[in-house]
Design a protein around this motif. Sequence first.
Motif, mmCIF file in Angstrom:
data_model
loop_
_atom_site.group_PDB
_atom_site.id
_atom_site.type_symbol
_atom_site.label_atom_id
_atom_site.label_comp_id
_atom_site.label_asym_id
_atom_site.label_seq_id
_atom_site.Cartn_x
_atom_site.Cartn_y
_atom_site.Cartn_z
ATOM 1 N N MET A 1 0.829 -1.209 0.000
ATOM 2 C CA MET A 1 0.000 0.000 0.000
ATOM 3 C C MET A 1 0.863 1.258 0.000
ATOM 4 N N GLU A 2 1.976 1.209 0.756
ATOM 5 C CA GLU A 2 2.860 2.368 0.812
ATOM 6 C C GLU A 2 3.434 2.682 -0.557
ATOM 7 N N ASN A 3 3.812 1.618 -1.309
ATOM 8 C CA ASN A 3 4.359 1.828 -2.647
ATOM 9 C C ASN A 3 3.316 2.445 -3.569
ATOM 10 N N LEU A 4 2.062 1.983 -3.440
ATOM 11 C CA LEU A 4 0.990 2.532 -4.276
ATOM 12 C C LEU A 4 0.781 4.006 -3.968
ATOM 13 N N LEU A 5 0.766 4.349 -2.671
ATOM 14 C CA LEU A 5 0.569 5.760 -2.294
ATOM 15 C C LEU A 5 1.728 6.610 -2.792
ATOM 16 N N THR A 6 2.926 6.045 -2.757
ATOM 17 C CA THR A 6 4.086 6.786 -3.272
ATOM 18 C C THR A 6 3.944 7.053 -4.759
ATOM 19 N N ASP A 43 -4.999 -3.066 -12.554
ATOM 20 C CA ASP A 43 -4.275 -2.368 -11.473
ATOM 21 C C ASP A 43 -4.308 -0.849 -11.596
ATOM 22 N N LEU A 44 -5.412 -0.289 -12.103
ATOM 23 C CA LEU A 44 -5.535 1.161 -12.121
ATOM 24 C C LEU A 44 -5.743 1.691 -10.704
ATOM 25 N N PRO A 45 -5.308 2.922 -10.441
ATOM 26 C CA PRO A 45 -5.637 3.534 -9.155
ATOM 27 C C PRO A 45 -7.153 3.609 -8.985
ATOM 28 N N ALA A 46 -7.634 3.534 -7.771
ATOM 29 C CA ALA A 46 -9.065 3.629 -7.498
ATOM 30 C C ALA A 46 -9.589 4.976 -7.970
ATOM 31 N N PRO A 47 -10.864 5.043 -8.396
ATOM 32 C CA PRO A 47 -11.426 6.323 -8.856
ATOM 33 C C PRO A 47 -11.254 7.449 -7.849
ATOM 34 N N GLU A 48 -11.328 7.140 -6.560
ATOM 35 C CA GLU A 48 -11.147 8.179 -5.544
ATOM 36 C C GLU A 48 -9.749 8.784 -5.627
ATOM 37 N N ARG A 49 -8.779 7.958 -5.932
ATOM 38 C CA ARG A 49 -7.414 8.466 -6.084
ATOM 39 C C ARG A 49 -7.277 9.298 -7.357
ATOM 40 N N VAL A 50 -7.946 8.850 -8.413
ATOM 41 C CA VAL A 50 -7.848 9.568 -9.685
ATOM 42 C C VAL A 50 -8.462 10.949 -9.572
ATOM 43 N N ILE A 51 -9.635 11.051 -8.953
ATOM 44 C CA ILE A 51 -10.266 12.358 -8.857
ATOM 45 C C ILE A 51 -9.507 13.270 -7.903
ATOM 46 N N GLU A 52 -8.900 12.694 -6.872
ATOM 47 C CA GLU A 52 -8.042 13.483 -5.992
ATOM 48 C C GLU A 52 -6.875 14.051 -6.785
ATOM 49 N N LEU A 53 -6.333 13.206 -7.652
ATOM 50 C CA LEU A 53 -5.262 13.636 -8.551
ATOM 51 C C LEU A 53 -5.721 14.769 -9.451
ATOM 52 N N ASP A 342 -0.112 1.216 -13.457
ATOM 53 C CA ASP A 342 0.335 1.218 -12.065
ATOM 54 C C ASP A 342 0.678 2.613 -11.555
ATOM 55 N N GLY A 343 0.498 3.626 -12.409
ATOM 56 C CA GLY A 343 0.739 4.993 -11.969
ATOM 57 C C GLY A 343 2.109 5.527 -12.308
ATOM 58 N N THR A 344 2.998 4.716 -12.890
ATOM 59 C CA THR A 344 4.301 5.226 -13.296
ATOM 60 C C THR A 344 4.189 5.935 -14.639
ATOM 61 N N MET A 345 5.060 6.876 -14.878
ATOM 62 C CA MET A 345 4.980 7.706 -16.063
ATOM 63 C C MET A 345 5.380 6.929 -17.312
ATOM 64 N N ALA A 346 4.591 7.058 -18.370
ATOM 65 C CA ALA A 346 4.905 6.388 -19.628
ATOM 66 C C ALA A 346 6.015 7.124 -20.361
ATOM 67 N N TYR A 347 5.988 8.435 -20.311
ATOM 68 C CA TYR A 347 7.035 9.261 -20.916
ATOM 69 C C TYR A 347 6.921 10.670 -20.381
ATOM 70 N N ASN A 348 8.003 11.414 -20.578
ATOM 71 C CA ASN A 348 8.075 12.794 -20.113
ATOM 72 C C ASN A 348 7.697 13.714 -21.264
ATOM 73 N N VAL A 349 6.845 14.688 -20.993
ATOM 74 C CA VAL A 349 6.436 15.595 -22.066
ATOM 75 C C VAL A 349 7.305 16.830 -22.168
ATOM 76 N N GLY A 350 8.397 16.888 -21.400
ATOM 77 C CA GLY A 350 9.331 17.981 -21.559
ATOM 78 C C GLY A 350 9.081 19.151 -20.653
ATOM 79 N N LEU A 351 8.684 18.893 -19.417
ATOM 80 C CA LEU A 351 8.459 19.956 -18.452
ATOM 81 C C LEU A 351 9.388 19.764 -17.274
ATOM 82 N N SER A 352 9.749 20.878 -16.618
ATOM 83 C CA SER A 352 10.597 20.770 -15.434
ATOM 84 C C SER A 352 10.106 21.736 -14.375
ATOM 85 N N ALA A 353 10.117 21.298 -13.113
ATOM 86 C CA ALA A 353 9.665 22.147 -12.016
ATOM 87 C C ALA A 353 10.772 23.118 -11.637
#
Length: 376
Positions: A1-6, A43-53, A342-353
């Motif tokens: 669960m911790e890995n999923l939340l991460t 293994d998609l995130p639960a809808p509650e997680r998606v809408i929070e996102l 599983d929530g990991t990024m498929a690719y980067n669209v070229g943005l940086s924080a």
Amino acid sequence: MENLLTRIAMLHVLLGLFLTLSGFGFVREAESLGINYGQVANDLPAPERVIELLRSLRVTKARIYDTNPQVLSAFANSNVELIVTVENNMLATLVDPNQALQWVSTRIRPFIPATKITGIAVGNEVFSGDDTTLLNYLVPAMVSLHAALARLGLDQYIHVSTPNSLAVLQESFPPSAGVFRPELAGIMPQFLQFLTSTKSPFWINAYPYFAYKDNSNKISLDYVLFNPNAGMVDPYTHLHYDNMLYAQVDAVIFAMERMGYGGIEVRVSETGWPSRGDGNEIGATLENAAAYNRNLLRRQMRNEGTPLRPNMRLEIYVFALFNEDMKPGPTSERNYGLFHPDGTMAYNVGLSALSTTSSTSTASISLTSNATQVKT
């Protein structure tokens, strides 16, 4: 669960950077941008997680492909505008006004107003699908559903339309030559009259990727990816197009005008680019997918219109939020997502924080010069 939340927390950050583009050092919403939230995956995130996102990312529009009550409940009080879908196999049933009223009363009404449902997509690509019997049911089902909404006092808030493949057009190039397929001459006026009378949009699923894949020796990759290019000028209107998506949208507008329906808004219900493909799926790469979506989102931040309707911002729904690993068909069909299931990024669209400026995690971001790949 911790890995999923991460992973979910990482998803919040990464997609936030993707969808809240700003060239001025502060976050802005792309008011005409939505995203398709498909769920044909493990293994998609639960809808509650998606809408929070989505809420944390200031994404204000989404589309789902059914009326899953768990998803509708999760969207409650989120302020995200949601389009729901009537599956193709329901069209014949919903021609009956009583059945349509029952459908709206059980699938839609219980979630209003907490869930901000703004549209019902009746079927998907019916005009160009293999089951031609559905053509007889489409418009009558739409009429029945709209009548049901009106009876419940919801018609002013929820529009009724149907997403169409670009294959509804017989000709699309140049845009001014846009015309519907002749076999649709009987039903298309009925459909367009319904859209006119209910002030509903014409939804189009437009994928420049397919045109490039089939004609890569004739079509410029930069033109389909929104990269800088010479573009093309329509010889009849003299309008200049620097990307194929806008040309495809304007071809639909011209096709409607040819039938006497020039006042209908066109919205893009799906567009995207696959990040992987089979050997014959030319152009399906991480680099091209990142470039297409990055450049498209830049345009959306400007609230642009097409050359034919420059003052009417074009509403676009990106396909898709997640790769859907259970979809049939070629490899590309399972790889349109910005993220893996599983929530990991498929690719980067070229943005940086650049920084986090407040306790509400409002991030300043910058556009990088190219799409940085992330190992998947």
